[in-house]
Design an enzyme around this catalytic site. Sequence first.
Site, mmCIF file in Angstrom:
data_model
loop_
_atom_site.group_PDB
_atom_site.id
_atom_site.type_symbol
_atom_site.label_atom_id
_atom_site.label_comp_id
_atom_site.label_asym_id
_atom_site.label_seq_id
_atom_site.Cartn_x
_atom_site.Cartn_y
_atom_site.Cartn_z
ATOM 1 N N VAL A 6 37.204 -45.911 6.185
ATOM 2 C CA VAL A 6 38.521 -46.082 5.564
ATOM 3 C C VAL A 6 39.290 -44.766 5.634
ATOM 4 O O VAL A 6 38.751 -43.715 5.285
ATOM 5 C CB VAL A 6 38.390 -46.521 4.088
ATOM 6 C CG1 VAL A 6 39.767 -46.762 3.468
ATOM 7 C CG2 VAL A 6 37.518 -47.757 3.952
ATOM 8 N N CYS A 7 40.527 -44.836 6.107
ATOM 9 C CA CYS A 7 41.410 -43.666 6.076
ATOM 10 C C CYS A 7 42.797 -44.118 5.654
ATOM 11 O O CYS A 7 42.989 -45.281 5.298
ATOM 12 C CB CYS A 7 41.417 -42.926 7.411
ATOM 13 S SG CYS A 7 42.340 -43.712 8.723
ATOM 14 N N ALA A 8 43.747 -43.228 5.733
ATOM 15 C CA ALA A 8 45.092 -43.548 5.246
ATOM 16 C C ALA A 8 45.682 -44.747 5.973
ATOM 17 O O ALA A 8 46.213 -45.660 5.352
ATOM 18 C CB ALA A 8 46.001 -42.332 5.361
#
Length: 102
Positions: A6-8
């Site tokens: 998960v990232c931005a």
Amino acid sequence: MKVLLVCAGGMSTSIVMKKMRDYAKTNGINDFEVKATGVGNFRDVVDAYDVVLLGPQISYRLDEISGVAGKSKPVGVIAPADYAIGNCQAIFQQIEGMLSGK
């Protein structure tokens, strides 16, 4: 093992995801699946994964994401240096440690 990155926005983790797939294939890790997603979409897919790893740029959301993932699913943050260079050996060691409770 099923890993959710998960990232931005899901873009930078896509690079790490590809490197992890290549590493798994090269090292004979057969029972491996990885998906990259943005923090806005992770709630829709988190239940299907064993481990959740956050990109360091959203480490400040660790408590929130851990709360959504539930107590039975380990959630961690990839070390910035490992993330930056795609150090898959270290990332897989982190995953193994998370799954074993270390």
